[in-house]
Scaffold this active site. Structure first.
Site, PDB file in Angstrom:
ATOM      1  N   GLU A  84     -12.676 -41.105 -47.968  1.00  0.00           N
ATOM      2  CA  GLU A  84     -13.563 -41.102 -49.022  1.00  0.00           C
ATOM      3  C   GLU A  84     -12.776 -41.452 -50.245  1.00  0.00           C
ATOM      4  OE1 GLU A  84     -16.911 -38.900 -49.745  1.00  0.00           O
ATOM      5  OE2 GLU A  84     -17.558 -38.713 -47.506  1.00  0.00           O
ATOM      6  N   ASP A  98     -12.023 -37.575 -40.599  1.00  0.00           N
ATOM      7  CA  ASP A  98     -13.536 -36.811 -40.853  1.00  0.00           C
ATOM      8  C   ASP A  98     -13.944 -37.633 -39.802  1.00  0.00           C
ATOM      9  OD1 ASP A  98     -15.820 -36.087 -41.240  1.00  0.00           O
ATOM     10  OD2 ASP A  98     -16.008 -36.702 -43.282  1.00  0.00           O
ATOM     11  N   ASN A 106     -16.882 -36.709 -38.386  1.00  0.00           N
ATOM     12  CA  ASN A 106     -18.281 -36.273 -38.354  1.00  0.00           C
ATOM     13  C   ASN A 106     -18.522 -35.572 -37.100  1.00  0.00           C
ATOM     14  OD1 ASN A 106     -19.340 -36.354 -41.170  1.00  0.00           O
ATOM     15  ND2 ASN A 106     -18.881 -38.483 -41.111  1.00  0.00           N
TER      16      ASN A 106
END
Length: 591
Positions: A329, A476, A478
């Protein structure tokens, strides 16, 4: 005419253009020395530029490289005469007769004591060390001198947080450049007046001489000034001064990373490699109404602002003294304007992968004293699934469920793959992978397919360009520890009856056995209680996976305590810049 002017303007070196509004800058000249004239002349370019200061004005001339020197010197002479005439006219009343035109100034160019022939082309005439004589003034010619093409200070300055200027140098080396930091002596100085204060006249006090400066609490309320000189070895270029737009502000006090830095105060010693994986929360997500009112309503609005969070992120990352940093991100502007200048100052180079149709992506940084970038092998997972024969079998199985296939192909999820060479042991390589898998809580089947594509691609890259290189897989994901993705990585297989295959309902169910192309991987930081902590959810979503036969875990940097995480209820907060927590570990690489 306007088109020609704009073209000529674009060809001027960037250092000669007006400073950006992000910082006030001016060119500095040292008294008592021959004036410098800077000539920028590169092979293959049709033009060269000649820049020098005459009186109070800066002259920038754009000339053809193959033009005869005599024409350029005549143009300098005529320009000076014209400016002199204009200056005289401005002093006279309008009803008075205009003064006579000034005589053209004598302009000559000398090299090693001899006058340079007028017929010589500009590209050959303007040599380093030549002397330009304009009337009674002499200029030392600096051809392709070290020059700052970009020089900016960050907008937000906070006590206790590193101030990392954004600098780009042409014909020079940032590691050779010289820096002097000053603090203004009065909080009442206006920006315009601050611009005019020389560093030695009592308006400013020197407070540092490193590329990065950390303001103290005593600096709160005062602006900073940076005097920087571009260099290449012993060669120096024209200095610049940058004055901060605003004053130093108070910091938030204790941050969640401060105690962690006690474990990372020094760079790890070979053969230990310190690795960080961190979702830093993209600004495009932090600034949505959903984030402010639903996801993070507990977070003070100013703490969600990018400038504020960037101060915290840069301080946190700098304090880890990492060798490899994988970030998710990452806004493109943040990578270019904030992270790259900051981490470059701390000895790291970085590469960026922008998500398709997105404004954020993945960034991998590596310590340049330990690693050399050999190659990059980034892919968009859905695109690779469709086009690369490597994934034909997986694609065939997915194609049995059109709804699931369409959902997977709509995702812009990327995999960043970087192959690095160990400078301590040339020839030894490591493959660093970085990804951010599909976010939806019911998207376990999509993430399984994404990970299947990623592992197949990584296996191919290693066998093709870095045989035997260990894999360090960060991101990440998730995915919680009981997910199919984590099972695939740690146990090498996911059976067709795994619950994740039907995570998004019967319409998108796909039952298959998925086999990893790697032996069992190890989660280097284990399975923390959480790496993501927001108001409505907390869980472990972030991982650093390694091949235990090639690397062993030397140290896992403890995560912030639960009390630290919840001091302001949840993340992000005034003391923590993201809704995720960085994973940090030291890995011993088998020599």
């Amino acid at each position: 005419m306007l088109k020609h002017l704009s073209t000529a303007y674009a060809l001027l070196p960037r250092c000669l253009l007006s400073p950006t509004p992000r910082s006030l800058s001016r060119t500095c000249r040292l008294p008592g020395r021959m004036e410098a004239a800077v000539v920028r002349c590169l092979p293959g370019e049709p033009k060269l530029t000649i820049s020098f200061c005459l009186g109070e004005s800066q002259k920038h001339m754009l000339r053809d490289q193959d033009e005869a020197l005599g024409k350029a010197l005549t143009r300098i002479s005529n320009t000076i005469a014209k400016n002199h005439t204009k200056a005289k006219k401005s002093k006279k009343n309008r009803d008075q007769e205009p003064s006579e035109a000034a005589e053209p100034a004598v302009v000559k160019l000398f090299f090693r004591g001899d006058e340079v022939p007028d017929t010589l082309p500009n590209s050959e005439a303007w040599q380093d060390g030549a002397v330009l004589q304009v009337g009674e003034v002499k200029y030392n010619i600096q051809r392709n001198a070290p020059t700052f093409t970009t020089a900016e200070l960050p907008v937000s300055l906070m006590a206790g947080f590193p101030v990392c200027p954004k600098l780009e140098v042409e014909f020079g080396n940032l590691q050779d450049c010289e820096f002097m930091w000053f603090k203004e002596n009065s909080t009442n100085t206006s920006p315009k007046a601050a611009k005019e204060f020389p560093a030695q006249d009592g308006g400013w006090t020197q407070v540092g001489c490193e590329r990065v400066h950390v303001p103290s609490n005593q600096d709160i309320g005062f602006r900073l000034k940076l005097h920087c000189t571009p260099k290449d070895g012993n060669r120096s270029g024209r200095s610049k001064e940058l004055v901060s737009e605003g004053a130093v502000e108070a910091g938030p006090g204790v941050c969640t990373s401060d105690n962690r830095h006690a474990y990372t105060s020094k760079v790890a010693e070979w053969p230990v490699v310190r690795v960080v994986s961190y979702n830093i929360l993209a600004d495009i997500y932090a600034q949505t109404d959903l984030s402010k009112t639903v996801l993070y309503p507990y977070c003070a609005p100013y703490a969600l602002q990018l400038d504020y969070r960037q101060n915290l992120i840069k301080k946190e990352l700098a304090g880890y003294n990492a060798d490899i940093i994988c970030l998710q991100e990452v806004d493109k502007g943040v990578f270019v304007d904030s992270l790259t200048p900051a981490l470059d100052a701390y000895g790291l180079d970085g590469v960026f992968r922008l998500k398709e149709k997105q404004h954020e992506g993945l960034a991998t940084f590596y310590r340049r004293s330990k690693f050399r970038l050999l190659s990059r092998h980034d892919i968009m997972l859905s695109e690779a699934l469709m086009s690369d024969p490597l994934h034909s079998e997986l694609l065939e199985k997915i194609s049995e469920n059109r709804d699931l296939k369409d959902k997977i192909l709509q995702r812009s999820t990327s995999l960043q793959v970087t192959v690095l060479e160990d400078l301590m042991k040339p020839g030894r390589k490591v493959c660093v992978a970085n990804t951010h898998l599909y976010w939806h809580p019911k998207g376990g089947n999509v993430r399984l397919v994404q990970m299947g594509v990623a592992l197949q691609h990584l296996s191919h890259v290693i066998s093709d360009v870095a045989p035997g290189a260990p894999l360090v897989f960060c991101g990440d994901f998730n995915s919680t520890p009981n997910s199919g993705v984590v099972q695939l990585l740690g146990e090498t297989a996911v059976p067709q009856q795994h619950a994740d295959w039907s995570s998004s309902g019967p319409e998108e169910t796909c039952c298959m056995e998925l086999i990893s192309t790697f032996p069992p991987l190890l989660s280097a930081c284990g399975q923390p209680a959480y790496t993501n902590y927001v108001g409505g959810f907390h869980g472990c979503l972030d991982y650093i996976f390694i091949q235990p036969e090639s690397m062993q875990v030397e140290q896992v940097i403890p995560l912030p305590s639960h009390q630290e995480v919840t001091t302001y209820k949840a993340l992000p907060s005034v003391a923590h810049p993201s809704d995720h927590i960085a994973l940090v570990c030291d890995l011993r690489w088998n020599p």
